[in-house]
Enzyme design. Structure first.
Site, PDB file in Angstrom:
ATOM      1  N   GLU A  23     -78.988  17.347 -21.197  1.00  0.00           N
ATOM      2  CA  GLU A  23     -79.504  18.727 -21.341  1.00  0.00           C
ATOM      3  C   GLU A  23     -78.422  19.677 -21.833  1.00  0.00           C
ATOM      4  OE1 GLU A  23     -81.416  19.665 -17.601  1.00  0.00           O
ATOM      5  OE2 GLU A  23     -83.283  18.882 -18.392  1.00  0.00           O
ATOM      6  N   GLU A  40     -86.997  12.382 -19.212  1.00  0.00           N
ATOM      7  CA  GLU A  40     -87.299  13.059 -17.942  1.00  0.00           C
ATOM      8  C   GLU A  40     -88.631  13.768 -18.065  1.00  0.00           C
ATOM      9  OE1 GLU A  40     -84.352  15.670 -16.220  1.00  0.00           O
ATOM     10  OE2 GLU A  40     -82.734  14.398 -16.939  1.00  0.00           O
TER      11      GLU A  40
HETATM   12  C1  BGP Z   1     -82.915  18.364 -15.023  1.00  0.00           C
HETATM   13  C2  BGP Z   1     -81.803  17.358 -14.767  1.00  0.00           C
HETATM   14  C3  BGP Z   1     -82.082  16.316 -13.747  1.00  0.00           C
HETATM   15  C4  BGP Z   1     -83.093  16.701 -12.681  1.00  0.00           C
HETATM   16  C5  BGP Z   1     -84.181  17.639 -13.190  1.00  0.00           C
HETATM   17  C6  BGP Z   1     -85.031  18.197 -12.076  1.00  0.00           C
HETATM   18  O1  BGP Z   1     -82.320  19.543 -15.421  1.00  0.00           O
HETATM   19  O2  BGP Z   1     -81.484  16.675 -15.982  1.00  0.00           O
HETATM   20  O3  BGP Z   1     -80.821  15.968 -13.207  1.00  0.00           O
HETATM   21  O4  BGP Z   1     -82.472  17.215 -11.562  1.00  0.00           O
HETATM   22  O5  BGP Z   1     -83.650  18.705 -13.914  1.00  0.00           O
HETATM   23  O6  BGP Z   1     -84.461  19.414 -11.661  1.00  0.00           O
HETATM   24  P1  BGP Z   1     -84.295  19.746 -10.139  1.00  0.00           P
HETATM   25  O7  BGP Z   1     -83.713  18.512  -9.523  1.00  0.00           O
HETATM   26  O8  BGP Z   1     -83.409  20.898 -10.074  1.00  0.00           O
HETATM   27  O9  BGP Z   1     -85.692  20.044  -9.652  1.00  0.00           O
END
Ligand code: BGP
Length: 478
Positions: A179, A377
């Protein structure tokens, strides 16, 4: 059951995690301290604080993760039972170079990933590996200021070279920085630190600092792509972009133009990684703002030569924006320009739920970058409860079903080239933005609370069997 579309033969169905959110064992096997290890858990809507070093009384959830460092063989066996063709994780930079600047890599750390990737191969599961997923060595932040310094470009390339040379026979798919475009939210110190290892100085313009650090990170990414192809021409190295489409709140022409500005600002990182050059508008923007971003001729050559083989991306939700008279230049500033979208529902954490946005984002990226895509993701963070040993996460099944269906339409009806789909997350993990365990994404439940207490027992959620059928039918049975 909803009828979906068959994906192309060889489509990589799997699941995703990140080293710092699952491995735990934060000092085992010679591992050094990463920025993830000094981020304290915050409240549901507060990003985590960063300490200069872990302090005794604070809660650092990444110190224990879900103890994947010790449980990975059993967890991978469960992934194989679901039918995974691939498994996305990251290599913890500090397991390989504890401080980031050692002359030689840490053999114990290298061995851990030898064993992890072998365990995947045992079940015919293809590892998909992110080199840096929010886990830069803390020493590179405190000693060199992260990607403020070209020393960190060199340190990252040394780390990448060791990884490519060691694992190129078992790992074909790589991504450089997770990201990378999240730092577009430059008013929030959290994304700047996570992505570029940048800690703001009160005396500086944080947007200018972000652009300069992001530039060196983009150079590091491009040079890593070129290095990978030198070591093994079969390697596929991708960008990793957080895709959050930003819609105009209305059909007012100025709202539409504001949304166009928002998208080009949030995704210029992908322009550089996929097309090898900065967009013309950005250089004019820097000039208008008086920003002096240092880009050498060698940098420009590296960017041009190091374009990615594919674009990995995360998709969770979409956003909206509208023109404002107090911003006549349409300058995009995430903290001030984003407005709620009244046409879509929200999760318990306020994230907008918009499956069509995934199809929209896939079309937008393909039309702009002309690269194969990989959904690395996509998931639904929720409060899961265990009732008689069962977790009935029909809400997560509904979210994933709706998003996979739109993804399949993008492939079958829109002709988009898609390599695979790895939902976030294969198994419950520590939340990246809040440090909570209670914000659960997994297809597999982990009996553990926000303080790391619990049996650690793994339980199959209802979504486990559902996803097993999705994979077995190659996407047709949703
Ligand atoms: C993205 C990341 C992941 C994961 C996801 C969910 O930004 O790449 O690492 O964490 O977010 O976010 P969160 O865990 O803050 O809900």
């Amino acid at each position: 059951m909803t009828k979906g579309y068959q994906m192309p033969a060889g489509f990589l169905w799997g699941g995703a995690v990140a080293a710092h959110q699952v491995e735990g064992a934060w000092q085992a096997g010679g591992k050094g301290v990463s920025i993830a290890d000094v981020m304290r858990a915050g409240a549901k809507d507060v990003t985590r604080q960063v300490d200069a070093q872990p302090t005794g009384d604070a809660v650092y959830p990444n110190h224990w993760g879900i103890d994947f460092f010790h449980t990975y063989r059993d967890d991978i066996k469960l992934f194989a039972e679901m039918g995974f063709k691939c498994f996305r994780t990251s290599i913890a930079w500090t397991r390989i170079f504890p401080n980031g600047d050692e002359a030689l890599p840490n053999e114990e750390g290298l061995k851990f990933y030898d064993d992890l990737f072998a365990a995947c191969q045992q079940y015919g599961i293809e590892p998909i590996v992110t080199l840096s997923h929010f886990e830069m060595p803390l020493h590179l932040v405190t000693a060199d200021g992260g990607f403020r310094s070209r020393k960190v470009v060199a340190a990252f390339l040394k780390f990448a070279q060791v990884c490519f040379e060691r694992y190129h026979d078992t790992v074909k798919y790589w991504m450089t920085f997770n990201e990378i475009n999240n730092q577009a939210m430059w008013r929030d110190p959290h994304p700047l630190l996570q992505n570029s290892g940048l800690q703001l100085d009160d005396s500086e313009n944080s947007e200018e600092a972000m652009f300069q650090a992001a530039h060196l990170e983009l150079v590091a990414s491009a040079k890593a792509v070129s290095l990978a192809h030198l070591i093994d021409p079969t390697l596929q190295v991708g960008a990793m972009i957080a895709m959050t489409p930003i819609y105009p709140l209305s059909a007012k022409p100025k709202d539409v133009l504001m949304a166009e500005r928002a998208m080009r600002y949030r995704y210029y990182y992908g322009d550089v990684q996929a097309l090898g050059t900065y967009p013309a508008w950005l250089k004019r923007y820097w000039a208008r703002k008086g920003y002096a971003i240092e880009i050498t001729a060698a940098d420009a050559t590296a960017l041009k030569n190091g374009t990615v083989d594919y674009v990995g991306f995360s998709y969770y939700n979409s956003l909206a924006t509208e023109y404002s008279a107090d911003n006549p230049d349409y300058d995009y500033d995430e903290a001030r320009s984003v407005v709620p979208n009244p046409y879509v529902p929200r999760s318990d954490w306020g994230w907008q739920i918009d499956p069509v946005g995934l199809r929209y984002g896939m079309n937008w990226m393909t039309a702009r970058w002309h690269k194969p895509l990989f959904v690395v993701e996509n998931g639904y963070g929720a409060y899961d409860t265990v009732v008689d040993g069962q977790i009935h996460d029909d809400y997560r099944i509904a979210y994933l079903r709706d998003h996979i269906l739109e993804m399949e339409k993008a492939v079958v009806e829109d002709g988009i080239e898609l390599l695979g789909y790895t939902p976030w997350s294969a198994i419950d993990i520590i939340s990246a933005s809040t440090g909570e365990m209670k914000k659960r994404y997994g297809l597999i439940y982990v009996d553990q609370d926000d303080q790391g207490r619990g049996s650690g027992k793994r339980l199959k959620k209802d979504s486990f069997a559902w996803y097993q059928r999705v994979i077995a039918s190659n996407g047709e049975q949703l």
